[in-house]
Scaffold this motif. Sequence first.
Motif, short mmCIF file in Angstrom:
data_model
loop_
_atom_site.label_atom_id
_atom_site.label_comp_id
_atom_site.label_asym_id
_atom_site.label_seq_id
_atom_site.Cartn_x
_atom_site.Cartn_y
_atom_site.Cartn_z
N GLY A 165 -19.14 45.11 46.09
CA GLY A 165 -18.49 44.32 45.08
C GLY A 165 -18.70 45.33 43.88
O GLY A 165 -19.27 46.16 43.68
N SER A 166 -18.08 45.13 42.66
CA SER A 166 -18.12 45.64 41.45
C SER A 166 -19.13 45.33 40.57
O SER A 166 -19.64 43.88 40.80
CB SER A 166 -16.74 45.43 40.78
OG SER A 166 -16.68 44.26 40.23
N TRP A 167 -19.66 45.86 39.60
CA TRP A 167 -20.78 45.48 38.72
C TRP A 167 -20.27 44.28 37.87
O TRP A 167 -20.74 43.20 37.61
CB TRP A 167 -20.90 46.64 37.59
CG TRP A 167 -22.00 47.46 38.28
CD1 TRP A 167 -21.96 48.59 38.85
CD2 TRP A 167 -23.49 47.30 38.03
NE1 TRP A 167 -23.11 49.32 39.27
CE2 TRP A 167 -24.03 48.38 38.94
CE3 TRP A 167 -24.16 46.13 37.74
CZ2 TRP A 167 -25.48 48.23 38.88
CZ3 TRP A 167 -25.62 46.24 37.93
CH2 TRP A 167 -26.25 47.19 38.59
N GLU A 168 -18.83 44.22 37.35
CA GLU A 168 -18.52 43.20 36.72
C GLU A 168 -18.35 41.92 37.51
O GLU A 168 -18.75 40.90 37.07
CB GLU A 168 -16.85 43.14 36.14
CG GLU A 168 -16.61 44.41 35.43
CD GLU A 168 -17.01 45.91 35.58
OE1 GLU A 168 -16.88 46.15 36.83
OE2 GLU A 168 -17.72 46.69 34.77
N GLU A 169 -18.04 41.81 38.88
CA GLU A 169 -18.04 40.52 39.80
C GLU A 169 -19.44 40.26 39.86
O GLU A 169 -19.63 38.92 39.70
CB GLU A 169 -17.47 41.10 41.00
CG GLU A 169 -16.98 39.93 41.93
CD GLU A 169 -16.50 40.38 43.26
OE1 GLU A 169 -16.35 41.46 43.49
OE2 GLU A 169 -16.34 39.40 44.02
N ALA A 170 -20.30 41.28 40.16
CA ALA A 170 -21.79 40.73 40.38
C ALA A 170 -22.34 40.04 39.23
O ALA A 170 -22.96 38.98 39.57
CB ALA A 170 -22.48 42.04 40.68
N LEU A 171 -22.24 40.72 37.95
CA LEU A 171 -22.69 40.06 37.01
C LEU A 171 -22.04 38.97 36.52
O LEU A 171 -22.74 37.90 36.09
CB LEU A 171 -22.67 41.09 35.70
CG LEU A 171 -23.75 42.33 35.93
CD1 LEU A 171 -23.38 43.27 34.74
CD2 LEU A 171 -25.17 42.09 36.01
N SER A 172 -20.65 38.65 36.55
CA SER A 172 -20.09 37.65 36.27
C SER A 172 -20.64 36.32 36.93
O SER A 172 -20.70 35.19 36.77
CB SER A 172 -18.62 37.71 35.88
OG SER A 172 -17.83 38.34 37.23
N THR A 173 -20.39 36.86 38.24
CA THR A 173 -20.84 35.60 39.40
C THR A 173 -22.35 35.17 39.08
O THR A 173 -22.57 33.91 39.06
CB THR A 173 -20.74 36.53 40.67
OG1 THR A 173 -19.65 37.14 41.01
CG2 THR A 173 -21.24 35.33 41.89
N ALA A 174 -23.27 36.21 38.65
CA ALA A 174 -24.54 35.69 38.41
C ALA A 174 -24.49 34.59 37.03
O ALA A 174 -24.98 33.66 37.26
CB ALA A 174 -25.49 36.82 38.33
N ALA A 175 -23.91 35.32 36.23
CA ALA A 175 -24.00 34.39 34.91
C ALA A 175 -23.33 33.18 35.24
O ALA A 175 -23.78 31.88 34.94
CB ALA A 175 -23.17 34.95 33.89
N ALA A 176 -22.04 32.95 36.01
CA ALA A 176 -21.37 31.63 36.23
C ALA A 176 -22.46 30.63 36.98
O ALA A 176 -22.62 29.63 36.73
CB ALA A 176 -20.09 31.79 37.07
N ARG A 177 -23.00 31.24 38.12
CA ARG A 177 -23.98 30.33 39.17
C ARG A 177 -25.14 30.01 38.22
O ARG A 177 -25.43 28.97 38.50
CB ARG A 177 -24.39 31.14 40.20
CG ARG A 177 -23.41 31.69 41.27
CD ARG A 177 -22.64 30.60 41.90
NE ARG A 177 -23.45 29.58 42.58
CZ ARG A 177 -23.96 29.87 43.83
NH1 ARG A 177 -23.63 30.98 44.53
NH2 ARG A 177 -24.72 29.07 44.25
#
Lengths: 773, 439
Positions: free
Chosen positions: A330-342
């Motif tokens: 996946g993309s960096w943005e997706e990875a980081l936003s997923t992490a933050a959201a979870r």
Amino acid sequence: MSEANSKSPFAILDQPTRPDDAGRPGPYPRSPALSPRVNPQGEAVTLTIDGKSVTTAPGTVLIEAARQVGIEIPSYCYYPGLSLQGACRMCVVSIEKMGKLQTACTTIVSNGMVVHTDSDEVKNARKAMLEFLLTNHPLDCPVCDKGGECELQDAVFRYGAAETRFLETKQHEEEKKFSSLVYYDRPRCILCYRCIRVCDEGMDVNAYGIGFRGGLSVIIPNRGEHLECEECGMCIDVCPVGALTSGTYRYKTRPWEMTHVGTICNHCGDGCKTTLAIRNNQILRANNRDHSGFNGEFLCAKGRFGWDFVNSDQRLTAPRIKRNRQLESGSWEEALSTAAARLNEIIAKSGPDSVAVLGSNHTANEENYLLQRFARTILGTNNVDHHRTGDFSSLVGALTAANATDRYATMQDVFEASSILLLGSDPTHEHPLVAYQIRQAVRRHDARLYIVNRAELKLRRQASLYLKVEDEGAAVGALAGTGAASPELGTLRERLSKENDTVVVFGDALRGEQVTGLVRWGLTLPGKSRFVALGDYANSRGAADMGVLPDTLPGYAAVADAAARARFESAWGAEIPAQPGRNARAIFAGIESGEIKALLVFGSNPVRSFGVKPETLRKLEFLFVADLFPTETAEVADVVVPAASFAEKSGTVTNTCGQIQALKRTMRKAGTRSDFEILVALAAQFGANWPYRSSEDVLKEIIAQVRGYAIPLPALLVGGAVVTRPQGNPPPLERADLIFSARDSLFTSGSISRYSWALNSLDEAKKPHGTIF
Amino acid sequence: MSDYENYAKGSPLEVKVISKRFGIPNSASIDVYLQHDGYKALQKALGMKPDDVINEVKNSGLRGRGGAGFNAGMKWSFVPKQSSKPKYVVCNADESEPGTCKDRPLMEYDPHQLIEGILIAGYAIQSQQGFIYIRGEYRYLMEIVDRAIEEAYARGYLGKNILGSGFNFDLCTHTGAGAYECGEETALLNSLEGLRGYPRVKPPFPAVVGLYGGPTIINNVETLSNVPHIILNGAEWYAKLGTPKNGGTRLFCLSGCIARPGVYELPMGFPLRRMIEEVGGGVLGGKKLKGVIPGGSSCPVLTADEIDVAMDYDSVAKAGSMLGSGGVVVLDEDTCMVKVAQRIAKFYAHESCGWCVPCREGTAWLKNLLTRFHSGAGVEDDVDTGLDVALNILGKTLCPLGDAAAMPAISIFKKFRHEFEEHLRLGRCPYEKRTVSVA
């Protein structure tokens, strides 16, 4: 005949009789190796070299005296620090009132000596030596690895002898593969014996010898046609010509096509300086090219060859996110936003203490500092820990309590020590540089080495006294007078009470109260005794110093200490939870019991280091991993991001002695980000606007905020090793099993060495751990 | 004893000091030795102060018989009186110089004379341990010497409290493994310690830092064999046997193209011409003399015109050669000097230990060049190149082996250049019979 004036230089060359020799059983000690022993206490000697007046310490060899005034005398067999042998005859000089030409490498300076290094006689002699050396030399310079940095080439450039009068047939021999990392080309070899001496005197491995005689002489390895040794590659490093070549570097490039960047090795905790040589964004070689730093030319197998994990094709290069139970790119943005959201979700549901963070002992100080800031102020938990491999906290606490924070020993202190006490570690495997420094201290400075250890270890050969004990901790208790002392320990105590300025080096066998006891007793020894705690990895010390600990803030301030908290709270403009967090063991127990629901792992592989079962990690609601490789831990993660290696980022690391040094970015790896970048971006996802534009900004904050780290920045940036002297009052160690060494061998380095072709290609790596070569 | 026949013929011109017991039946046994003044010198020495023993030897003018010719007593006096490490006496019996065969009869026919000499040397420097380092090829001599040592122990001449004097001394033999280089004193020490026979850097000299780091004196068999006679008869008596600064007699080994080859004991300073003509009975077969190697293969060759020289260290040195180890090799008119140079170069290339560059590479180069040249494939530049190679070795090596290889070559290149030119002109060796190949 000069035998008549037998008074002056001999006393310096002769190895002084050591008191221990008398009582030593078994074979005679070796004949005195002719090691130059400068005697700085004596009166200075003044002589004239090429019309320049030189004043130097007595016992200095002429070649070094000349170097002091910028006169270069060529030499092959002479190598600083190794025994003298007068074999290559390149350094001949003419000395007035002496009939024959003399070798500058074996002549000790004396008052009134008049030396000529540039007369026609001298030049012709050097040219003659070069002509001799070139008779059987293949002159395959265009394809030789050493071409461009070859000492033989350089000398021929200066003195001529390129035209040959040699009409005979050259001797030829096929190249030999001594090991997967060391190749030997006899025709190129000029038999300077540096390799033999560095292996014997420097490494105490003695894997090389000489076969045959006269013009047929050849360097031979210790196992038939094969080398079995520590594979440090020092022989390749000191080889003046292209006779010994590196299995990882040979035939890859010309030396002048590479860019050289001085940085710090990322394997063990010793912090050797190394020069990475780059071409086309690939590391091709590592050697401490300018011999700077406390390691000089020294690098071990890991430092010299084990960097190739950086180039491994198994490196993660894109974030991976779990979708439908599968990790997908996946993309960096997706990875980081997923992490933050979870994480936000879990914190909102179960509170910040349901989240934990596991740091690394390889990442830079700045990253460690930001990691604990991230955990404490953004996640809002003190549940932050790392794999602690040595008890730095107890050492700092004990020295601070005794008001003796000037007693941290540096790597140079070990080298210069007159007395060393080693407890509970095998530095030969776990800390190759410490072992090297100890050997040099014994060989060159007649230091006495005392060892208390539970296992047999190679350094025993250098030891004046070796005590095999069941438990080093109990032994320390006895030494310090709190337990029953055996007669042997009594002897040790007595011997140490007669030593001065002992350097105490201890490993993970001593923890908590035992360290405190050792320090308290050690400080009662005569002179200025100093201490080194050994921790496994490149920044084990830095992780502790930067407060990647549940109960300790950066600089060993207790979390429970409100004043310390307040200081960091004002610096960070955020609140720090007052309750100390869970330690690593408690975090894993918490995962098992369901209290810990999310875990962030940076540069660590707890499945391997702590033996945590992957099933345990699967119980987590969310697992975030930043790593170089798809480790066992990364495989069960929900989000994995590709981290940059030490070669791809800037920052600082602190070695096991507390000396801080700068990492320099050498290359880029597409797709990866440094932990610094990851943490800043992740913090931004949580809405925090951290003021750091580069790791240097973080370093400046560390210098201002972390006690003991108020270091001069320029000294660091020019490549120096700056001593940190932390002081603090860390809480006592919660449980002993938080501190354990990974017991890496010479050829392993936690999880990352698995991705090194060089280290895994070695037969020696397959031998049982702790094998003595 | 049949071997002795070769020596027994002797010459009426001989002055027998160290060879005086040669020819007596069973001369190697301690009983015979004791009947002929054996161990009397030891008894006398043990009654003297150690320093007086050293002075006596110094004043006798006894110079090292191994080749370098350094005053033996002087060498002993360099040993420090106080030493934290044990002192050693080492006897250099690694006789390997081509043309030299004098230590062999000394050990074969009179080993007790040598043991007594070593004991006196040990007493003089206050050492308690001696070693006899015997050439590997002399293994049969080792049995004789070992037997003598056993006898000496049995009679109390070796071991604890020798002759009730309180002086203790142990002695044993050690064999080399066939390396000429181990005759060099520091290489010998390395070999004795079990290391490779490479020379050591000097200084420190062995007298200060020697075997196992202790002060050590190393003397040749012949040197040490002279010591008992000096002690027994006095320094003055011994000095008078020879010429000034060259005390005593010397065993000369006559070989090569000579009528009566053998080992002859002659006073120092004996004229070389008389040695060849009267002692050795002239050139073999009445041929003309071409040259003489006066002191073993490492010495420059003297031409037939240069042999009016007294055979002592200083006179031979003045004549441009060296007395060396006393191996006099006579070369007649039919000898090819290129072949001589080649043969000597081959020896040194084979025996070079390989430690330092000029000797390792230079001797091999010389050997190859001369072999090619002698076979008829020489070119004009070879003579100058060869001379230059030898000159580049000379004086630049760690130990004297390089010089030993260079000096004979230099002398032949310079003094017999015409023979090289003859080879070039003919395209073959003029002294070898022409082989006709039948197609």
